[in-house]
Enzyme design. Sequence first.
Site, PDB file in Angstrom:
ATOM      1  N   GLU A  97       0.967  -1.213  -0.105  1.00  0.00           N
ATOM      2  CA  GLU A  97       0.001   0.031   0.094  1.00  0.00           C
ATOM      3  C   GLU A  97       0.882   1.284  -0.148  1.00  0.00           C
ATOM      4  O   GLU A  97       1.885   1.281   0.678  1.00  0.00           O
ATOM      5  CB  GLU A  97      -0.961   0.029   1.306  1.00  0.00           C
ATOM      6  CG  GLU A  97      -1.720   1.184   1.531  1.00  0.00           C
ATOM      7  CD  GLU A  97      -2.763   1.249   2.478  1.00  0.00           C
ATOM      8  OE1 GLU A  97      -2.828   0.380   3.308  1.00  0.00           O
ATOM      9  OE2 GLU A  97      -3.765   1.968   2.318  1.00  0.00           O
TER      10      GLU A  97
ATOM     11  N   GLU B  76      -5.896  -8.964   3.615  1.00  0.00           N
ATOM     12  CA  GLU B  76      -5.120  -8.462   4.438  1.00  0.00           C
ATOM     13  C   GLU B  76      -5.106  -9.131   5.955  1.00  0.00           C
ATOM     14  O   GLU B  76      -6.254  -9.565   6.426  1.00  0.00           O
ATOM     15  CB  GLU B  76      -5.784  -6.922   4.992  1.00  0.00           C
ATOM     16  CG  GLU B  76      -5.655  -5.969   3.907  1.00  0.00           C
ATOM     17  CD  GLU B  76      -5.948  -4.543   4.291  1.00  0.00           C
ATOM     18  OE1 GLU B  76      -5.940  -4.113   5.242  1.00  0.00           O
ATOM     19  OE2 GLU B  76      -6.434  -3.830   3.196  1.00  0.00           O
TER      20      GLU B  76
ATOM     21  N   GLN C  12       1.988  -6.045   5.621  1.00  0.00           N
ATOM     22  CA  GLN C  12       2.442  -5.576   4.326  1.00  0.00           C
ATOM     23  C   GLN C  12       3.929  -5.836   3.746  1.00  0.00           C
ATOM     24  O   GLN C  12       4.567  -6.340   4.471  1.00  0.00           O
ATOM     25  CB  GLN C  12       2.216  -3.850   3.948  1.00  0.00           C
ATOM     26  CG  GLN C  12       0.773  -3.641   4.444  1.00  0.00           C
ATOM     27  CD  GLN C  12       0.290  -2.087   4.129  1.00  0.00           C
ATOM     28  OE1 GLN C  12       1.116  -1.398   3.520  1.00  0.00           O
ATOM     29  NE2 GLN C  12      -0.820  -1.553   4.466  1.00  0.00           N
TER      30      GLN C  12
ATOM     31  N   ASN D  23     -12.470  -1.015  -0.985  1.00  0.00           N
ATOM     32  CA  ASN D  23     -11.653  -1.529   0.217  1.00  0.00           C
ATOM     33  C   ASN D  23     -12.377  -1.068   1.544  1.00  0.00           C
ATOM     34  O   ASN D  23     -12.337   0.135   1.576  1.00  0.00           O
ATOM     35  CB  ASN D  23     -10.224  -1.122   0.372  1.00  0.00           C
ATOM     36  CG  ASN D  23      -9.574  -1.643   1.454  1.00  0.00           C
ATOM     37  OD1 ASN D  23      -9.158  -2.782   1.719  1.00  0.00           O
ATOM     38  ND2 ASN D  23      -9.289  -0.566   2.176  1.00  0.00           N
ATOM     39  N   GLU D  24     -12.633  -2.123   2.444  1.00  0.00           N
ATOM     40  CA  GLU D  24     -12.982  -1.642   3.684  1.00  0.00           C
ATOM     41  C   GLU D  24     -14.377  -0.800   3.357  1.00  0.00           C
ATOM     42  O   GLU D  24     -14.241   0.374   4.287  1.00  0.00           O
ATOM     43  CB  GLU D  24     -12.211  -1.401   4.795  1.00  0.00           C
ATOM     44  CG  GLU D  24     -11.191  -2.452   5.095  1.00  0.00           C
ATOM     45  CD  GLU D  24     -10.181  -2.402   6.107  1.00  0.00           C
ATOM     46  OE1 GLU D  24     -10.351  -1.108   6.701  1.00  0.00           O
ATOM     47  OE2 GLU D  24      -9.425  -3.114   6.469  1.00  0.00           O
TER      48      GLU D  24
ATOM     49  N   TYR E 115      -6.651  -8.656  11.478  1.00  0.00           N
ATOM     50  CA  TYR E 115      -5.652  -8.323  12.231  1.00  0.00           C
ATOM     51  C   TYR E 115      -5.567  -8.894  13.610  1.00  0.00           C
ATOM     52  O   TYR E 115      -6.645  -8.825  14.351  1.00  0.00           O
ATOM     53  CB  TYR E 115      -5.452  -6.855  12.140  1.00  0.00           C
ATOM     54  CG  TYR E 115      -5.231  -6.273  10.853  1.00  0.00           C
ATOM     55  CD1 TYR E 115      -3.821  -6.194  10.434  1.00  0.00           C
ATOM     56  CD2 TYR E 115      -6.141  -5.599  10.163  1.00  0.00           C
ATOM     57  CE1 TYR E 115      -3.643  -5.828   9.127  1.00  0.00           C
ATOM     58  CE2 TYR E 115      -5.675  -5.107   8.809  1.00  0.00           C
ATOM     59  CZ  TYR E 115      -4.560  -5.207   8.420  1.00  0.00           C
ATOM     60  OH  TYR E 115      -4.205  -4.774   7.035  1.00  0.00           O
TER      61      TYR E 115
HETATM   62  O1  AHR Z   1      -2.977  -2.525   6.223  1.00  0.00           O
HETATM   63  C1  AHR Z   1      -3.198  -1.181   6.888  1.00  0.00           C
HETATM   64  C2  AHR Z   1      -4.722  -0.696   6.721  1.00  0.00           C
HETATM   65  O2  AHR Z   1      -5.577  -1.663   7.439  1.00  0.00           O
HETATM   66  C3  AHR Z   1      -5.271  -0.814   5.374  1.00  0.00           C
HETATM   67  O3  AHR Z   1      -5.092   0.376   4.624  1.00  0.00           O
HETATM   68  C4  AHR Z   1      -6.905  -0.882   5.605  1.00  0.00           C
HETATM   69  O4  AHR Z   1      -7.627  -1.794   4.621  1.00  0.00           O
HETATM   70  C5  AHR Z   1      -6.893  -1.515   6.866  1.00  0.00           C
HETATM   71  O5  AHR Z   1      -7.679  -1.012   7.806  1.00  0.00           O
END
Ligand code: AHR
Length: 483
Positions: free
Chosen positions: A28, A292, A348, A174-175, A240
């Site tokens: 990103e 992600e 990432q 995205n999101e 995450y």
């Molecule tokens: O990876 C960092 C961020 O986490 C990304 O931009 C977003 O899609 C997610 O919230």
Amino acid sequence: MPEFAALTVLTDEVFGTVSPRLYGHFAEHLGRCCYDGIWVGRGSPIPNWNGFRLDVLNALKAMPTPLLRWPGGCYADHYHWRDGIGPSRPVRLGMSCGLQVEDDNGLGTHEFLDYCKQIGAEAYLAGNMGSGSVQEMCDWLEYCNASVQTELVKERTSNGHAEPYGVKLWGVGNENWGCGGHYDADSYGLEYRRYATMLQHVDPNAELVTCGHNKEWNERLMDKLRHHAFLVDHFSIHRYWVTGGSGTAFSDEQYYKLLREADETEDFVKETRAIIQDAVGDKKKIGIALDEWGVWHPEVRQWGEDAVGGDLNNYEQACTLRDALAACAAFEGFHRQADSLSMANIAQIVNVLQAPIRTEGDAMWLTPNYHVFAMHEPHLGAQAVRVLVEGGLSLPDGSPAVTATATTKDSRKAVTVMNRHLHEGATVRIPVEGSAKLLASDRASDENGPDSPDRVVLREVGLTPDGNGWVLELPPHSVATIA
Ligand code: AHR
């Protein structure tokens, strides 16, 4: 119970093929991931290939990098692809996750797609739904993939690429439940239908990714899409891990908590699969795109458990052996879900969050995350099969300390086996002859750095025959692949 853990590879119990796309990555324009991390520009004193730093490029060629998602993340919903083509590139605000950077657009569509070719990665482009339009995304698709001599194709040709790029994977936003526009699931679902319909007209071979979130959102979204399953190829979810405490100063309890959280990613995949199945049954195979995933330590967060994040440090965090073990735990689940998971992208690729590679000025080093990708290489494209683990150590919660994943390809077997115990070594009997690549270090909190790039690295270790198989001694908090 025997003191050792005995593994049996059940070659008849097949989970599915481990698509190389399960070992994907994510780049990103956030902090120093793209700019500085992979891209330094053609005029940089740092040795580069067409603006991409060579040390990182060569490291990526040597690690499984079969898939690369770009340009975001949250950044994608601000990105206008025309800014990144042709000779004159405007400087824009690069915005994602509360950071703003000066973005000179030096790294644009051609640069990214040519880079993917260099490193052997399939490209996955995330389109802009938040501040873009259906027409803008259709134009990007046509620019990249069309062969009819339209104005856009002539423009692509004059920018140096007559051949269509043939980009298959396209994210529609995205999101979008958050940074991508704060939609609700119903309105996103309707909007997705409009985008996907038009995109399919431009390129019926494009694989389109819709944007999922949590259970409630996913159920509502699939409800909106149940009669339009033909518009969806992949269903994106993000995960995450945030409960493991500090990146380096974690307690025993937090060490185990992080691994458990990584394991639970599999439950999220299963839950999502059930929602999709319930909505569309066998009408259409929709893959789950975990596009992600990874550890997000509290030092670089302003949300979630234990968040510290005053200065977000460009989302650059510690990358320790513990984090790499968490990735291994997730890979075990990815293999078991090989039939429903169609891709997975660690967040990432360089510098940001759970990065396999870090840079500082002209220094570059590999983190333990890099080594776990490298050691899983024999599994890519192979058949994931069940492994039975009998006997051996237990963790404080009573679960087995030794866990494993196995694949078969032609007549070859590969086994990756972890000893999750923080303090005790494990003896493992393995039904596969060969040598092992071992990732271990004195402390689970060990990491590499510019002055100590080789503290946590892969080592070759031998296996000892014991009459019934081969025996491997696994140190505490370690992982090995035998192939
Ligand atoms: O990876 C960092 C961020 O986490 C990304 O931009 C977003 O899609 C997610 O919230």
